[in-house]
Design an enzyme around this catalytic site. Sequence first.
Site, short mmCIF file in Angstrom:
data_model
loop_
_atom_site.label_atom_id
_atom_site.label_comp_id
_atom_site.label_asym_id
_atom_site.label_seq_id
_atom_site.Cartn_x
_atom_site.Cartn_y
_atom_site.Cartn_z
N GLY A 144 -2.06 5.63 -4.70
CA GLY A 144 -0.93 4.97 -4.03
C GLY A 144 0.35 5.79 -4.14
O GLY A 144 1.40 5.25 -4.46
N ALA A 145 0.25 7.08 -3.85
CA ALA A 145 1.41 7.97 -4.05
C ALA A 145 2.17 8.22 -2.75
O ALA A 145 3.06 9.06 -2.72
CB ALA A 145 0.95 9.29 -4.66
N VAL A 173 -8.68 2.40 -2.98
CA VAL A 173 -9.13 2.29 -4.37
C VAL A 173 -10.10 1.13 -4.59
O VAL A 173 -10.86 1.12 -5.56
CB VAL A 173 -7.95 2.16 -5.39
CG1 VAL A 173 -7.13 3.44 -5.46
CG2 VAL A 173 -7.08 0.94 -5.11
N ASN A 219 -1.86 3.73 -9.95
CA ASN A 219 -0.63 3.09 -9.48
C ASN A 219 -0.85 2.15 -8.31
O ASN A 219 -0.10 1.19 -8.14
CB ASN A 219 0.38 4.20 -9.10
CG ASN A 219 1.53 3.65 -8.29
OD1 ASN A 219 2.46 3.06 -8.85
ND2 ASN A 219 1.48 3.81 -6.97
N SER A 225 2.47 -4.55 -14.88
CA SER A 225 3.66 -5.30 -14.45
C SER A 225 4.06 -6.30 -15.52
O SER A 225 3.21 -6.76 -16.30
CB SER A 225 3.32 -6.07 -13.16
OG SER A 225 4.32 -7.01 -12.88
N TYR A 242 -2.12 -11.79 -9.26
CA TYR A 242 -1.54 -10.49 -9.67
C TYR A 242 -1.44 -10.43 -11.21
O TYR A 242 -1.73 -9.39 -11.81
CB TYR A 242 -0.16 -10.40 -9.01
CG TYR A 242 0.59 -9.11 -9.17
CD1 TYR A 242 0.17 -7.94 -8.54
CD2 TYR A 242 1.79 -9.08 -9.89
CE1 TYR A 242 0.91 -6.77 -8.66
CE2 TYR A 242 2.54 -7.93 -10.00
CZ TYR A 242 2.10 -6.76 -9.38
OH TYR A 242 2.84 -5.61 -9.49
N ALA A 289 -3.36 -11.95 -13.30
CA ALA A 289 -4.74 -11.78 -13.79
C ALA A 289 -5.17 -10.33 -13.66
O ALA A 289 -5.76 -9.75 -14.58
CB ALA A 289 -5.69 -12.69 -13.01
N ALA A 290 -4.86 -9.72 -12.52
CA ALA A 290 -5.26 -8.33 -12.29
C ALA A 290 -4.57 -7.39 -13.27
O ALA A 290 -5.21 -6.55 -13.92
CB ALA A 290 -4.93 -7.91 -10.85
N LYS A 291 -3.26 -7.55 -13.40
CA LYS A 291 -2.50 -6.64 -14.27
C LYS A 291 -2.82 -6.92 -15.75
O LYS A 291 -2.88 -5.97 -16.55
CB LYS A 291 -1.00 -6.78 -14.00
CG LYS A 291 -0.58 -6.38 -12.59
CD LYS A 291 -0.88 -4.92 -12.30
CE LYS A 291 -0.20 -4.42 -11.03
NZ LYS A 291 -0.50 -3.02 -10.73
N ILE A 298 11.50 -3.64 -9.40
CA ILE A 298 11.85 -2.28 -9.00
C ILE A 298 12.08 -2.27 -7.49
O ILE A 298 11.33 -2.90 -6.73
CB ILE A 298 10.70 -1.29 -9.37
CG1 ILE A 298 10.29 -1.43 -10.86
CG2 ILE A 298 11.08 0.14 -9.01
CD1 ILE A 298 11.35 -1.10 -11.87
P1 NAP Z 1 4.58 -0.24 -2.54
O1 NAP Z 1 5.95 0.27 -2.27
O2 NAP Z 1 4.08 -1.41 -1.78
O3 NAP Z 1 3.54 0.99 -2.40
C1 NAP Z 1 2.19 0.74 -2.63
C2 NAP Z 1 1.43 2.05 -2.65
O4 NAP Z 1 0.07 1.74 -2.99
C3 NAP Z 1 1.41 2.73 -1.31
O5 NAP Z 1 1.41 4.12 -1.52
C4 NAP Z 1 0.06 2.28 -0.72
O6 NAP Z 1 -0.54 3.22 0.18
C5 NAP Z 1 -0.78 2.22 -1.98
N1 NAP Z 1 -1.93 1.33 -1.85
C6 NAP Z 1 -1.93 0.00 -1.59
N2 NAP Z 1 -3.20 -0.44 -1.52
C7 NAP Z 1 -4.01 0.63 -1.73
C8 NAP Z 1 -5.40 0.81 -1.75
N3 NAP Z 1 -6.25 -0.21 -1.54
N4 NAP Z 1 -5.89 2.06 -1.99
C9 NAP Z 1 -5.05 3.11 -2.18
N5 NAP Z 1 -3.72 2.98 -2.16
C10 NAP Z 1 -3.20 1.77 -1.93
O7 NAP Z 1 4.44 -0.66 -4.08
P2 NAP Z 1 5.26 -0.20 -5.38
O8 NAP Z 1 6.35 -1.18 -5.58
O9 NAP Z 1 5.55 1.24 -5.33
O10 NAP Z 1 4.14 -0.51 -6.49
C11 NAP Z 1 3.40 0.50 -7.13
C12 NAP Z 1 2.72 -0.09 -8.34
O11 NAP Z 1 3.70 -0.64 -9.22
C13 NAP Z 1 1.77 -1.25 -8.02
O12 NAP Z 1 0.65 -1.21 -8.85
C14 NAP Z 1 2.61 -2.47 -8.31
O13 NAP Z 1 1.80 -3.57 -8.63
C15 NAP Z 1 3.39 -1.99 -9.51
N6 NAP Z 1 4.61 -2.72 -9.77
C16 NAP Z 1 5.63 -2.75 -8.86
C17 NAP Z 1 6.79 -3.46 -9.15
C18 NAP Z 1 7.97 -3.54 -8.22
O14 NAP Z 1 8.91 -4.30 -8.53
N7 NAP Z 1 8.00 -2.81 -7.13
C19 NAP Z 1 6.89 -4.15 -10.37
C20 NAP Z 1 5.84 -4.10 -11.26
C21 NAP Z 1 4.71 -3.38 -10.95
P3 NAP Z 1 -0.24 3.18 1.80
O15 NAP Z 1 1.15 3.78 1.95
O16 NAP Z 1 -1.28 4.05 2.38
O17 NAP Z 1 -0.29 1.78 2.23
#
Ligand code: NAP
Length: 243
Positions: free
Chosen positions: A8-9, A61, A89, A141, A154, A156-158, A187
């Site tokens: 997810g980069a 993934v 990620n 998270s 979410y 449960a998963a985390k 974030i």
């Molecule tokens: P985001 O902006 O929605 O970006 C999600 C990323 O994950 C994108 O690059 C997306 O790829 C990729 N992705 C989604 N589903 C996927 C799959 N099935 N296979 C491969 N890649 C996939 O999310 P983010 O806020 O950066 O979150 C990143 C991580 O941090 C996540 O695990 C999230 O749960 C965790 N997190 C985020 C926050 C927050 O406040 N933002 C807080 C706590 C934890 P595409 O671009 O191709 O769709």
Amino acid sequence: MNYALVTGASRGIGSAIAKRLAKDHGYKIIINYNSNEAAAKATLSEIEAAGGEGVIMQFNVANKAEVDNAITKFYEDNPEAVIEVLINNAGITKDNLFVFLEQEDWSNVLDVSLNGFFNATSAIMKKMVRKRYGRVVNIVSVSGVKGVPGQANYSAAKGGVIGATRSLAQEVAKRNITVNAVAPGFIETEMTEALPKEELIKLVPANRFGTAEEVAHAVSFLVSKEAGYITGEVLNINGGIHS
Ligand code: NAP
């Protein structure tokens, strides 16, 4: 050549981590994405503009066969490559109060955020064990640490990934492989765009949302050689939210 695979980069936190690991540690970055190829290419361009190297790699993934095929092909095409670092990620949310939560939304979130951890980690762990060196960082998270209403799926998963982090850490510590988790609070990314920010900020002692770069900084620390005695940990990055 030593590689770091970031799932997810293409966007958000994963993109910030990819750029940071290239800059801080000189890793060649495998930029995984699911659907947004343009965003994955943009991450790669930023890495290259800063003097780093990388490749993009599509897989979902949640789909074990897709992950295995992509990684197998990568090793066939790059027989000298070593994936020294894995950042799990990729994650999604499908929020709802539990009484309204559909089975599909429960399963989709677990498929990506929990099974995605299994699929990516199992695809690279055997080689990492053979090489006797590695760094795995799982992005979890605050939701998985303390639970958040409206996010039972979410959480449960985390929470599941946190348990697996602690377990795997003990299994592979002897091989110089560390396995840690980073638990962000709120974030600024596309994932949190639709949330009522002004209301949520009141819950955060730091009085703001964090940035993807702040999460990336912590991941870079855990990936460093010097962090080799830290394993099975969960590092909270949440502006002081009690957890
Ligand atoms: P985001 O902006 O929605 O970006 C999600 C990323 O994950 C994108 O690059 C997306 O790829 C990729 N992705 C989604 N589903 C996927 C799959 N099935 N296979 C491969 N890649 C996939 O999310 P983010 O806020 O950066 O979150 C990143 C991580 O941090 C996540 O695990 C999230 O749960 C965790 N997190 C985020 C926050 C927050 O406040 N933002 C807080 C706590 C934890 P595409 O671009 O191709 O769709």
